[in-house]
Scaffold this motif. Sequence first.
Motif, short mmCIF file in Angstrom:
data_model
loop_
_atom_site.label_atom_id
_atom_site.label_comp_id
_atom_site.label_asym_id
_atom_site.label_seq_id
_atom_site.Cartn_x
_atom_site.Cartn_y
_atom_site.Cartn_z
N CYS A 46 16.89 29.80 56.92
CA CYS A 46 17.50 28.68 56.20
C CYS A 46 18.52 28.01 57.13
O CYS A 46 19.04 28.65 58.04
CB CYS A 46 18.23 29.19 54.95
SG CYS A 46 17.13 29.92 53.72
N THR A 47 18.80 26.76 56.87
CA THR A 47 19.79 26.04 57.65
C THR A 47 20.69 25.22 56.74
O THR A 47 20.28 24.85 55.64
CB THR A 47 19.12 25.12 58.70
OG1 THR A 47 20.15 24.52 59.51
CG2 THR A 47 18.29 24.03 58.05
N THR A 48 21.89 24.97 57.20
CA THR A 48 22.80 24.09 56.48
C THR A 48 22.90 22.74 57.17
O THR A 48 23.56 21.84 56.68
CB THR A 48 24.21 24.71 56.36
OG1 THR A 48 24.70 24.99 57.68
CG2 THR A 48 24.17 25.99 55.54
N ASP A 61 14.63 36.37 47.11
CA ASP A 61 15.96 36.65 47.66
C ASP A 61 16.50 37.95 47.07
O ASP A 61 17.29 37.94 46.12
CB ASP A 61 16.89 35.48 47.36
CG ASP A 61 18.23 35.57 48.07
OD1 ASP A 61 18.34 36.35 49.04
OD2 ASP A 61 19.16 34.87 47.65
N ALA A 62 16.10 39.06 47.65
CA ALA A 62 16.43 40.38 47.10
C ALA A 62 17.93 40.65 47.05
O ALA A 62 18.41 41.34 46.15
CB ALA A 62 15.72 41.46 47.91
N ASN A 63 18.70 40.13 48.01
CA ASN A 63 20.13 40.43 48.05
C ASN A 63 21.02 39.27 47.57
O ASN A 63 22.23 39.31 47.74
CB ASN A 63 20.55 40.88 49.44
CG ASN A 63 20.29 39.82 50.50
OD1 ASN A 63 19.81 38.73 50.20
ND2 ASN A 63 20.58 40.16 51.74
N ASN A 64 20.41 38.23 46.99
CA ASN A 64 21.14 37.14 46.36
C ASN A 64 22.16 36.46 47.29
O ASN A 64 23.28 36.18 46.89
CB ASN A 64 21.84 37.63 45.09
CG ASN A 64 22.45 36.49 44.30
OD1 ASN A 64 21.94 35.39 44.31
ND2 ASN A 64 23.55 36.75 43.64
N ASN A 65 21.76 36.19 48.53
CA ASN A 65 22.68 35.50 49.43
C ASN A 65 22.17 34.12 49.85
O ASN A 65 22.77 33.46 50.69
CB ASN A 65 22.98 36.36 50.67
CG ASN A 65 21.77 36.56 51.55
OD1 ASN A 65 20.64 36.18 51.22
ND2 ASN A 65 21.99 37.19 52.69
N ALA A 66 21.03 33.69 49.30
CA ALA A 66 20.43 32.39 49.58
C ALA A 66 20.11 32.20 51.06
O ALA A 66 20.10 31.11 51.59
CB ALA A 66 21.29 31.24 49.07
N SER A 67 19.85 33.31 51.73
CA SER A 67 19.47 33.31 53.14
C SER A 67 18.23 34.17 53.29
O SER A 67 18.16 35.26 52.71
CB SER A 67 20.62 33.85 53.99
OG SER A 67 20.28 33.82 55.34
N TYR A 68 17.27 33.70 54.05
CA TYR A 68 16.02 34.44 54.23
C TYR A 68 16.25 35.56 55.23
O TYR A 68 16.45 35.34 56.42
CB TYR A 68 14.92 33.48 54.71
CG TYR A 68 13.57 34.13 54.89
CD1 TYR A 68 13.02 34.90 53.89
CD2 TYR A 68 12.86 33.94 56.05
CE1 TYR A 68 11.77 35.49 54.05
CE2 TYR A 68 11.61 34.51 56.22
CZ TYR A 68 11.08 35.28 55.22
OH TYR A 68 9.84 35.86 55.39
N ASP A 69 16.25 36.79 54.75
CA ASP A 69 16.55 37.97 55.56
C ASP A 69 15.30 38.81 55.80
O ASP A 69 14.30 38.70 55.09
CB ASP A 69 17.60 38.83 54.84
CG ASP A 69 18.89 38.08 54.59
OD1 ASP A 69 19.39 37.43 55.53
OD2 ASP A 69 19.40 38.13 53.45
#
Length: 151
Positions: A46-48, A61-69
């Motif tokens: 993801c990018t901002t 999003d398993a860890n709910n951080n809105a970032s693809y991990d």
Amino acid sequence: MNGMVQRQRAASLTTIFISSLHLARDEAIKRNGRAVVCKSATGSACTTAGGWDQGWIVFHDANNNASYDVGESLVQHQLGVASGLRMTGNQPVANYVSYSASGTAKLTSGAFQAGTFTLCPLAGDQAEPRKIVLSPAGRARSYTGLASDCG
């Protein structure tokens, strides 16, 4: 003829983007966990930076951080759009849309998420601006915007 082609591109992008939002919402409900749509030029992060016109990804999003991990499931990768269009989101949806297991749009903080995406033609193009509105319930709708929306 050129104006008609440009209007069709804008309408197609609107439909594709709303379909991705629906897919993320469906995935969140189906998986009973968060699913996110975020801006992504690469399809792997993801990018901002930049607008939504660079492309986006849909993922669980398993860890709910809105970032693809690492370890999270990629559901869809949408490539950037044809030149001549720019798509941005206002502050609540500037970088991502996150759906909870109930299908509602929620920020990573847990607050409801609602906002508006604006699809604008580049200067000189004849396409009409389009607006995509995301409700707190997670539903998206579109309508034709005004030229002043792209100022």
